[in-house]
Structures are given as structure tokens and as C-alpha cells.
Design an enzyme around this catalytic site. Structure first.
Site, PDB file in Angstrom:
ATOM      1  N   TYR A  51       0.842  -1.213   0.000  1.00 45.74           N
ATOM      2  CA  TYR A  51       0.000   0.000   0.000  1.00 45.74           C
ATOM      3  C   TYR A  51       0.875   1.260   0.000  1.00 45.74           C
ATOM      4  CZ  TYR A  51      -3.640  -3.264   1.646  1.00 45.74           C
ATOM      5  OH  TYR A  51      -4.502  -4.323   1.808  1.00 45.74           O
ATOM      6  N   HIS A 109       0.652 -11.691   2.612  1.00 46.24           N
ATOM      7  CA  HIS A 109      -0.405 -10.968   1.879  1.00 46.24           C
ATOM      8  C   HIS A 109      -1.155 -11.878   0.892  1.00 46.24           C
ATOM      9  CE1 HIS A 109      -1.462  -6.665   0.332  1.00 46.24           C
ATOM     10  NE2 HIS A 109      -2.484  -7.482   0.178  1.00 46.24           N
TER      11      HIS A 109
END
Ligand SMILES: NC(=O)C1=CN([C@@H]2O[C@H](COP(=O)(O)OP(=O)(O)OC[C@H]3O[C@@H](n4cnc5c(N)ncnc54)[C@H](OP(=O)(O)O)[C@@H]3O)[C@@H](O)[C@H]2O)C=CC1
Ligand SMILES: O=C(O)C(=O)[C@@H](O)[C@H](O)C(=O)CO
Length: 277
Positions: A51, A109
Site C-alpha cells: 500500500y 499478503h
């Protein structure tokens, strides 16, 4: 300020029933938005290396008046850092960017099965936890088969599996598997990124019946199914609205009616085939 209830994870630590998503919150506006979310009562902040906002989240934590031990910062290992040594180095990089001395929840992730290194990463995460750099370890986007393999090979069950979940994709089978093994489900894109979900007639009818907004009805559905939703909003009013879902209860029939909206994944993110680096 809303007080968000907590549950206990399988490693004995506490975990909020609702958290704050931070994808796309960057720069000074991201710091302001995240600091605002903390002020509104959010205690779980969900970031990721990918991110590119770990520094933003760390800054918001430092800026808040909330004790560090009362906040949970979750970040995620990217696909390009899978492997034992790579994972140790990646966690150190995250800690540096966050400017914190501990990651509260560290997640793989995406499993990226074609690379087949998530077991090595998991062993490194066990070490990071044992050394105290990480408090809880978990995964994201793992299937039942991947979880069974991970647990079978290492003997360590993830505390959390963060997966796509919303009324269009309720994840009933995976949630049942999690429940049997004490894995906490966490819902990403819990509002289906707003999409047409919030305009569904059944969502509106349930919201009206309880005097709440469609968003609140959907977030309450997650809570009652035992999954921690992490809605993202850049706006203070919506952040407050999204956290305020602990003062009403859906009936079993309403929960079922929302689950009946099921139609499958929205973004082709099947972990057996979708890989992210
Ligand atoms: N592990 C993984 O692979 C993934 C993890 N995630 C995590 O999950 C988090 C949440 O998912 P995300 O994809 O952001 O989607 P969400 O389902 O949280 O939806 C976010 C969208 O809904 C809008 N919104 C939020 N609250 C309201 C409201 N009360 N009324 C109307 N609109 C609203 C936001 O707009 P606005 O900001 O303008 O309010 C934004 O456009 C991410 O931020 C990230 O942390 C997400 C995807 C994948
Ligand atoms: O936001 C995340 O954590 C992701 O993994 C995203 O890349 C997500 O998979 C996505 O945006 C898919 O379109």
C-alpha cells in the site's frame, strides 16, 4: 467515540471485532484520515508493504493520544519477499518504515502458490514472533488446502486469515474451517468497495428496520458471522458511521437474507491462481 469490542485470538492476544482499512490512504491526507479513525475509536489499522503507506500509518499512531499498547498495527509481507531470509529482512523494513518497534499482526499478503515459498516465510514469521518483533502472525487469501498444509508442516496455526468477504461472497465453507481450528476470519473489502451492494433492496430494508444505514447493516452482518471487517473510509463522518455497529442486532433471518446475495468473488482474486508480488 465508539468502543469497539474485542475477541481473543488463538495465541491469547486481543483483537477488535472491527478495524480500519487503509488501502489508498497516503500522504498527509492519509495521516489525517488514519489519526481521525483512531480518534473515532478504531484500534486495528490494516496496512501492507504494497500500500506504500506504512510510514503514514506509523505517523498517525505517533500523533494519536492513544497508548501504543491499545493499538494494533497489521502489515503484510509482499509476494516478492517470500522466503525465509527475505521475510526477516522484509519485516525489518516494515518496522523501519512504520517507525515502530513491533508489528502487532503480520500477515502473508498472498500465498502465490506458483512460487511455493510461503512455508519458508511462515517459519521466519514464527521466529519473528518468538523474538518479539511481531506479536501475532497470520495469513491473507489462504485457502483451506493451503492452511491445512501450513499447519501440518509447521504445527503453528495462523491467528487470522484475512480474505475477501462481503454479502456477495460470504465465505461460508472457509469460515466453518476457521471456526474448527480457532482461526479468526477478517473481511477485506467488507463493503464490496461500495459497488452496488449498498443499493440492494434487501440491504436497504434491513437498514430501515433497524434505523441504521445500509453500510451499518452490512458491517453488522460481518460482526454477527464472527468476522472482523476492516472498512476503509477517508471521511470522518463515514468512519464514525462504520464503527457504530454495536448497538443493534440483526435477526438470524436478516443475516441469512444478506448471505443469500451470494454471487462469488468480485475481482477474480482466486488465491489458487491470482498472485501479487
Ligand atoms: N488482504 C488483501 O488482499 C486485501 C486487503 N484489503 C484491506 O481491506 C480494506 C478494506 O477494503 P477496501 O477494498 O478498501 O474496500 P471497502 O469495502 O472497505 O470499501 C471502501 C470504499 O467504500 C467507501 N465507503 C466507506 N464507508 C462508506 C460509507 N459509510 N458510505 C458510503 N461509502 C463508504 C469508501 O469511500 P470513502 O473513502 O470516500 O469514504 C471506499 O470507496 C482495505 O483498505 C485494505 O486495508 C483490501 C483488499 C485486498
Ligand atoms: O488491497 C490489497 O491488499 C490487495 O491485495 C489488492 O491488490 C487487491 O487484491 C486488489 O485491489 C485486487 O483488485
Amino acid at each position: 467515540m465508539t468502543s469497539i469490542p474485542t475477541v481473543t485470538l488463538n495465541d491469547g492476544t486481543w483483537f477488535p471485532e472491527l478495524g480500519f482499512g487503509t488501502y489508498n490512504l497516503t500522504g498527509d491526507e492519509g495521516v489525517d484520515a488514519t489519526a481521525g479513525a483512531i480518534a473515532a475509536g478504531y484500534r486495528l489499522l490494516d496496512t501492507a508493504v504494497n500500500y506504500e503507506n506504512e510510514a503514514v500509518i506509523g505517523e498517525a499512531v505517533r500523533r494519536s493520544n492513544v497508548d501504543r499498547d491499545d493499538l494494533l498495527v497489521a502489515t503484510k509481507l509482499p509476494g516478492r519477499d517470500h522466503g525465509y531470509d527475505e521475510t526477516i529482512a522484509s519485516a525489518r523494513g516494515s518496522l523501519e518504515r512504520l517507525g515502530l518497534d513491533r508489528i502487532d499482526l503480520y500477515l502473508i499478503h498472498w500465498p502465490n502458490p506458483s512460487i511455493d515459498k510461503y512455508l519458508d516465510s511462515w517459519r521466519a514469521m514464527i521466529r519473528l514472533r518468538d523474538e518479539g518483533l511481531v506479536r501475532s502472525i497470520g495469513v491473507s487469501n489462504f485457502t483451506e488446502a493451503m492452511l491445512t498444509r501450513l499447519i501440518g508442516e509447521t504445527g503453528v496455526t495462523p491467528a487470522v486469515n484475512q480474505v475477501e468477504m462481503h454479502p456477495y461472497f460470504p465465505q461460508a465453507a472457509l469460515r466453518a474451517y476457521h471456526a474448527e481450528r480457532g482461526i479468526r476470519t477478517e473481511s477485506w473489502s467488507p463493503l464490496a468497495r461500495r459497488s452496488e451492494l449498498l443499493a440492494e433492496r434487501v440491504v436497504g430494508d434491513i437498514a430501515v428496520a433497524h434505523g441504521v444505514t445500509p453500510t451499518q447493516a452490512v458491517l453488522r452482518w460481518h460482526v454477527q458471522l464472527g468476522s472482523t471487517p476492516i472498512p476503509k473510509s477517508a471521511h470522518a463522518g463515514r468512519q464514525r458511521e462504520n464503527a457504530d455497529v454495536f448497538g443493534f442486532r440483526l435477526t438470524d433471518a436478516e443475516v441469512t437474507a444478506l448471505s443469500d446475495l451470494e454471487r462469488g468473488r468480485l475481482w477474480d482474486g482466486d488465491p489458487d491462481t491470482h498472485e501479487e508480488m
